[in-house]
Design an enzyme around this catalytic site. Structure first.
Site, mmCIF file in Angstrom:
data_model
loop_
_atom_site.group_PDB
_atom_site.id
_atom_site.type_symbol
_atom_site.label_atom_id
_atom_site.label_comp_id
_atom_site.label_asym_id
_atom_site.label_seq_id
_atom_site.Cartn_x
_atom_site.Cartn_y
_atom_site.Cartn_z
ATOM 1 N N ARG A 47 0.546 -1.353 -0.060
ATOM 2 C CA ARG A 47 -0.092 0.211 0.143
ATOM 3 C C ARG A 47 0.843 1.308 -0.369
ATOM 4 N NH1 ARG A 47 -2.966 -3.058 3.552
ATOM 5 N NH2 ARG A 47 -5.034 -4.178 2.502
ATOM 6 N N GLU A 86 11.627 19.018 -24.543
ATOM 7 C CA GLU A 86 10.682 19.513 -22.986
ATOM 8 C C GLU A 86 11.476 20.545 -23.098
ATOM 9 O OE1 GLU A 86 8.035 17.761 -22.684
ATOM 10 O OE2 GLU A 86 7.845 16.276 -23.634
ATOM 11 N N LYS A 134 8.400 23.167 -14.659
ATOM 12 C CA LYS A 134 7.407 22.172 -13.179
ATOM 13 C C LYS A 134 7.237 21.697 -12.448
ATOM 14 C CE LYS A 134 6.119 17.763 -14.473
ATOM 15 N NZ LYS A 134 6.474 16.172 -14.753
ATOM 16 N N ARG A 153 -1.686 22.490 -13.995
ATOM 17 C CA ARG A 153 -0.745 21.629 -14.847
ATOM 18 C C ARG A 153 -0.614 21.052 -16.220
ATOM 19 N NH1 ARG A 153 1.650 16.493 -11.004
ATOM 20 N NH2 ARG A 153 3.467 15.657 -12.631
ATOM 21 N N ASN A 187 1.239 20.786 -20.602
ATOM 22 C CA ASN A 187 1.152 19.849 -22.135
ATOM 23 C C ASN A 187 1.477 20.182 -23.343
ATOM 24 O OD1 ASN A 187 0.949 17.486 -20.826
ATOM 25 N ND2 ASN A 187 -0.728 17.480 -20.002
ATOM 26 N N HIS A 234 2.387 18.783 -27.170
ATOM 27 C CA HIS A 234 1.228 17.601 -26.556
ATOM 28 C C HIS A 234 0.210 16.814 -27.421
ATOM 29 C CE1 HIS A 234 4.624 17.748 -24.351
ATOM 30 N NE2 HIS A 234 4.677 16.535 -23.794
ATOM 31 N N HIS A 280 1.116 13.689 -29.479
ATOM 32 C CA HIS A 280 0.393 11.996 -29.194
ATOM 33 C C HIS A 280 -0.274 11.638 -30.712
ATOM 34 C CE1 HIS A 280 -0.380 13.324 -24.777
ATOM 35 N NE2 HIS A 280 0.854 12.715 -25.186
ATOM 36 N N HIS A 324 8.987 10.631 -28.231
ATOM 37 C CA HIS A 324 7.851 11.071 -27.527
ATOM 38 C C HIS A 324 8.576 12.837 -27.686
ATOM 39 C CE1 HIS A 324 5.148 13.245 -25.391
ATOM 40 N NE2 HIS A 324 6.253 13.463 -24.229
HETATM 41 P P1 NAD Z 1 14.149 5.866 -21.774
HETATM 42 O O1 NAD Z 1 13.406 5.629 -20.114
HETATM 43 O O2 NAD Z 1 13.899 4.705 -21.898
HETATM 44 O O3 NAD Z 1 15.492 6.022 -21.917
HETATM 45 C C1 NAD Z 1 16.155 6.232 -23.167
HETATM 46 C C2 NAD Z 1 16.979 4.972 -23.405
HETATM 47 O O4 NAD Z 1 18.537 5.832 -22.833
HETATM 48 C C3 NAD Z 1 16.881 4.009 -22.807
HETATM 49 O O5 NAD Z 1 17.598 3.154 -23.623
HETATM 50 C C4 NAD Z 1 17.886 3.945 -21.562
HETATM 51 O O6 NAD Z 1 17.870 2.333 -21.078
HETATM 52 C C5 NAD Z 1 19.122 4.820 -22.391
HETATM 53 N N1 NAD Z 1 19.278 5.514 -21.338
HETATM 54 C C6 NAD Z 1 19.099 6.196 -19.708
HETATM 55 N N2 NAD Z 1 20.374 7.144 -19.338
HETATM 56 C C7 NAD Z 1 20.724 6.211 -19.661
HETATM 57 C C8 NAD Z 1 22.651 6.868 -20.046
HETATM 58 N N3 NAD Z 1 22.877 8.262 -18.814
HETATM 59 N N4 NAD Z 1 23.342 6.513 -20.517
HETATM 60 C C9 NAD Z 1 23.176 5.493 -21.786
HETATM 61 N N5 NAD Z 1 21.442 5.316 -22.043
HETATM 62 C C10 NAD Z 1 21.340 5.491 -21.095
HETATM 63 O O7 NAD Z 1 13.156 6.575 -21.388
HETATM 64 P P2 NAD Z 1 13.127 8.316 -21.049
HETATM 65 O O8 NAD Z 1 12.710 9.234 -22.298
HETATM 66 O O9 NAD Z 1 13.993 8.685 -20.174
HETATM 67 O O10 NAD Z 1 12.020 8.151 -20.145
HETATM 68 C C11 NAD Z 1 10.505 8.060 -21.781
HETATM 69 C C12 NAD Z 1 9.316 7.675 -20.787
HETATM 70 O O11 NAD Z 1 8.791 8.648 -19.661
HETATM 71 C C13 NAD Z 1 7.770 7.449 -21.142
HETATM 72 O O12 NAD Z 1 7.317 5.874 -20.865
HETATM 73 C C14 NAD Z 1 7.141 8.253 -21.050
HETATM 74 O O13 NAD Z 1 5.660 8.033 -21.037
HETATM 75 C C15 NAD Z 1 7.890 8.770 -19.489
HETATM 76 N N6 NAD Z 1 7.076 10.641 -19.059
HETATM 77 C C16 NAD Z 1 6.922 10.456 -17.633
HETATM 78 C C17 NAD Z 1 6.630 11.755 -17.576
HETATM 79 C C18 NAD Z 1 5.621 11.286 -15.857
HETATM 80 O O14 NAD Z 1 5.753 12.487 -15.573
HETATM 81 N N7 NAD Z 1 5.881 10.300 -15.452
HETATM 82 C C19 NAD Z 1 6.632 12.593 -18.548
HETATM 83 C C20 NAD Z 1 7.338 12.329 -19.464
HETATM 84 C C21 NAD Z 1 7.958 11.261 -20.160
HETATM 85 N N1 GLY Z 2 4.043 15.159 -17.725
HETATM 86 C C1 GLY Z 2 3.515 16.199 -17.956
HETATM 87 C C2 GLY Z 2 3.240 16.099 -16.098
HETATM 88 O O1 GLY Z 2 4.117 15.712 -15.450
HETATM 89 O O2 GLY Z 2 2.277 16.557 -15.880
#
Ligand code: NAD
Ligand code: GLY
Length: 363
Positions: free
Chosen positions: A117, A181, A223, A242, A246, A249, A253, A266
């Site tokens: 939880r 971003e 942020k 918030r 986007n 976005h 999307h 993305h």
């Molecule tokens: P990711 O986590 O897939 O990383 C991208 C690639 O880079 C992967 O292959 C990873 O292994 C590699 N990598 C990471 N750090 C590295 C480093 N320092 N050196 C070498 N390789 C490295 O992708 P991302 O772009 O970081 O994140 C995308 C995800 O984030 C999506 O799932 C998206 O939905 C999510 N996201 C979430 C939020 C939120 O508010 N929670 C906001 C934006 C995006």
């Molecule tokens: N990435 C959008 C949010 O965190 O609200």
């Protein structure tokens, strides 16, 4: 090193930003006194697991290395993590550590929100996108075959440790996706920061530490301020502060769905979406065409796409945008620029202007 706080009352937490942070045990705060389990992916593990392991004195059974990539952000991975946490008996006062990009952060954060939880967790983001966006703000979750990020929870981390040195091994396309971003923050909330980005883009692309630290700090400040006002994106029926995060976005999307979430990152889709949002804002007379062109030039200089994929038509955008979460009572809501550096949520825009933007970008 820079530190700023996300002001959420009793759940307030610090974001530390700088070089060489991973080996500074004092920055991990209370984590060093807790039973810990660390989740990472195979790429990140190869570079940064040894130093974090040593700093936190983690044994073999305390670390789970998952396959890299979006395909790991599933309920099947959640089940695997739950099984591992139970098998290794993480107690309720234990913490999770998310070491990696947004995939690891979203998955580990969601697992922390549901294990017994809810247990606490910390974010150690290693992509630029994760350092400026996904590690801050408490959105966690996984994908479902019927939709991206469809299963999740709000669960704020106890701290964020953004070590700019980790960006040195990031593939250039991933760095670009993060820059999209960063540019988004300038466009939506701070025209002066956009000017700073125009001056310092080359320094950021060559990973100049001071430039990265400033860009990450300014992005996180914006942020954090938005999250502090509207933590659960619940104000104004989801059209509150918030939602401004986007910007670009809705167009993005549509591009990601059209390309089946494979061909474009993305951040690359967001880059084109930002151009389209600026173009539409200019057609509405809210910003000047010169200002829209400035945004597009900056995005192009960052090595990011400024046009949708070849073959994507205005009708494809219309069909895919009508599925967007931001459609309220059958009316499309878009995040647009009232001024450069000031985004608004609007359902009240001239449909002919949107048609002109879509025609321009699918010509
Ligand atoms: P990711 O986590 O897939 O990383 C991208 C690639 O880079 C992967 O292959 C990873 O292994 C590699 N990598 C990471 N750090 C590295 C480093 N320092 N050196 C070498 N390789 C490295 O992708 P991302 O772009 O970081 O994140 C995308 C995800 O984030 C999506 O799932 C998206 O939905 C999510 N996201 C979430 C939020 C939120 O508010 N929670 C906001 C934006 C995006
Ligand atoms: N990435 C959008 C949010 O965190 O609200």
């Amino acid at each position: 090193m820079d530190t700023l706080d996300v002001e959420l009352g009793p759940r307030r937490y610090p974001i530390h930003i700088g070089a060489g942070l991973l080996r500074q045990a004092a920055l991990y705060g209370e984590a060093t006194q807790r039973p810990l389990r660390l989740i990472t992916d195979e790429h990140v593990a190869a570079h940064y697991l040894p130093v974090v392991r040593e700093t936190l004195r983690l044994g073999d059974t305390q670390v789970l290395v998952l396959p890299a990539g979006e395909a790991t952000k599933t309920l099947a991975s959640v089940e695997r993590v739950m099984d591992w946490l139970l098998a290794t008996r993480l107690p309720r006062d234990g913490w999770l550590v998310a070491l990696g990009g947004g995939v690891v952060g979203d998955l580990a954060g969601f697992c922390a929100s549901i294990y017994q939880r809810g247990v606490d967790f910390i974010q150690i983001p290693t992509t630029l996108l994760a350092q400026v966006d996904s590690s801050v703000g408490g959105k966690t979750g996984v994908n479902h075959p019927r939709g991206k990020n469809m299963i999740g929870a709000f669960h704020q981390p106890r701290l964020v440790l953004a070590d700019t040195d980790t960006l040195k091994t990031l593939p250039p396309r991933e760095l670009g996706a993060g820059l999209a971003e960063v540019i988004k923050y300038g466009m939506l909330g701070d025209a002066a920061f956009l000017g700073w980005l125009e001056e310092n883009l080359d320094a950021l692309r060559r990973l100049d530490e001071a430039a990265l630290r400033y860009a990450i700090r300014r992005s996180c400040e914006m942020k954090a301020a938005i999250v502090a006002q509207d933590e659960r994106e619940s104000l104004a029926g989801g059209a509150g502060p918030r939602a401004l995060l986007n910007l670009g976005h809705t167009f993005a999307h549509a591009i990601e769905t059209y390309t089946h979430y494979t061909a474009w990152l993305h951040g690359e889709a967001v880059a084109t979406g930002l151009c389209m949002a600026a173009d539409l804002s200019a057609r509405l007379g809210w910003i000047s065409t010169d200002e829209a062109r400035r945004c597009e030039q900056l995005i192009a200089r960052a090595g990011l796409p400024v046009r949708p994929p070849a073959g994507m038509r205005a009708d494809d955008f219309r069909a895919l945008m009508s599925l967007d979460k931001k459609v309220a009572s059958g009316k499309l809501r878009l995040i647009l620029l009232r001024r450069l550096g000031e985004a608004v949520v609007s359902a009240d825009f001239d449909a002919a202007a949107l048609d002109a933007t879509l025609a321009h970008y699918s010509a």
